[in-house]
Design a protein around this motif. Structure first.
Motif, PDB file in Angstrom:
ATOM      1  N   SER A  15       0.856  -1.185   0.000  1.00  0.00           N
ATOM      2  CA  SER A  15       0.000   0.000   0.000  1.00  0.00           C
ATOM      3  C   SER A  15       0.895   1.240   0.000  1.00  0.00           C
ATOM      4  N   TYR A  19      -3.599   4.949  -0.531  1.00  0.00           N
ATOM      5  CA  TYR A  19      -3.995   3.863  -1.425  1.00  0.00           C
ATOM      6  C   TYR A  19      -3.685   2.515  -0.777  1.00  0.00           C
ATOM      7  N   THR A  20      -4.708   1.681  -0.647  1.00  0.00           N
ATOM      8  CA  THR A  20      -4.563   0.381   0.001  1.00  0.00           C
ATOM      9  C   THR A  20      -4.559  -0.726  -1.042  1.00  0.00           C
ATOM     10  N   LEU A  21      -3.578  -1.617  -0.931  1.00  0.00           N
ATOM     11  CA  LEU A  21      -3.463  -2.746  -1.849  1.00  0.00           C
ATOM     12  C   LEU A  21      -3.406  -4.022  -1.032  1.00  0.00           C
ATOM     13  N   VAL A  47       3.498   2.306   6.228  1.00  0.00           N
ATOM     14  CA  VAL A  47       3.086   0.962   5.782  1.00  0.00           C
ATOM     15  C   VAL A  47       4.105  -0.076   6.236  1.00  0.00           C
ATOM     16  N   ASP A 234      -1.241  -9.012  -3.979  1.00  0.00           N
ATOM     17  CA  ASP A 234      -2.136  -8.207  -4.811  1.00  0.00           C
ATOM     18  C   ASP A 234      -3.015  -9.051  -5.723  1.00  0.00           C
TER      19      ASP A 234
END
Length: 262
Positions: A15, A19-21, A47, A234
């Motif tokens: 992330s 923005y979060t991944l 993060v 991801d």
């Protein structure tokens, strides 16, 4: 009692800012090693800090996941670098992740190169570029020679690192399709990323039990060394893949535990 042991790793901490991944906190429950982005291809200081904390809480081994300096391309675009430049890039990223690991009271126990860098290191020896592969090993020797280097299973990169006196682990991929030369099928090709949990679990069990990998053209590569299995954080179904794989491993008497390198 487990019939044998297998490590399950995942690329996490990717992330960035707002923005979060991926769903790293949940994924930690089903893996044994976390490859944490060091800020070049993804991740940021905050993060890195909380991803390492989640790893500590779940007794998951912490690893560095360095890549090319390519935030926009997520580290999936190659860069033309000299061995010294790459050595310095790796050392810089190791230092970043190790600072947060020390603050959390854990150590960086392994290193796995990300994306295009990992793919490049797999092919470079065939192109006479062994010195670039050695540059990664030199960075580890300078920083902490006890760190285990993770590379493509049965690859020249792994052999080179072991020849340098470093510990290494052979990695296979649960959610990626293979070419016959054990390179990964390009993500641009349909079917390169496997997202169906049932298919992934069956595929991994077949690989682990037979020590072989079936390529996309149906050819089977036998006698493949396997120390660790990667599930990409991801991948959209990553949590389901990891959970179902862990459940099936438990049923089969396969213990999920962090690798030691060899």
């Amino acid at each position: 009692m487990a019939s044998f042991v297998m490590d399950v790793n995942s690329d996490l901490g990717e992330s960035y800012g707002r923005y979060t991944l991926g769903n790293d906190q949940v994924l930690m429950k089903y893996i044994s090693s976390a490859n944490i982005a060091c800020g070049f291809h993804a991740g940021d200081p905050s993060v890195m800090r909380h991803t390492i904390q989640w790893a500590k809480e779940n007794d998951v081994g912490v690893g560095a996941h360095p890549g090319y300096l390519d935030l926009q391309g997520f580290g999936r675009r190659s860069m033309d670098m000299t061995p010294q430049e790459l050595e310095d890039f790796i050392l810089y990223q190791l230092g970043a992740i190790a600072g947060f690991a020390k603050a959390a009271g854990v150590r960086v126990r392994h290193l796995k190169c990300h994306g295009a860098l990992g793919n490049d290191l797999h092919r470079f020896p065939r192109e006479g570029k062994e010195e670039i592969v050695k540059a990664v090993g030199r960075a580890v020797l300078e920083f902490d020679p006890d760190i285990v280097l993770v590379g493509f299973a049965a690859s020249d990169m792994v052999a080179i690192w072991r020849e340098m006196g470093l510990k290494a682990a052979d990695e296979i991929f649960a959610d990626r399709a293979y070419n016959p030369d054990l390179t990964l099928v390009s993500r641009r090709v349909p079917g390169a990323v496997i997202t169906d949990p049932g298919e992934v679990v069956a595929r991994v069990l077949a690989m682990v039990k037979t020590k072989s990998i079936m390529a996309v053209d149906g050819r089977v590569v036998k006698d493949v060394p396997m120390d660790t299995i990667c599930i990409h954080g991801d991948t959209p179904t990553a949590v389901d893949l990891a959970r179902q794989l862990k459940e099936r491993f438990d049923q089969e008497g396969i213990e999920v535990r962090a690798f030691e390198g060899r």
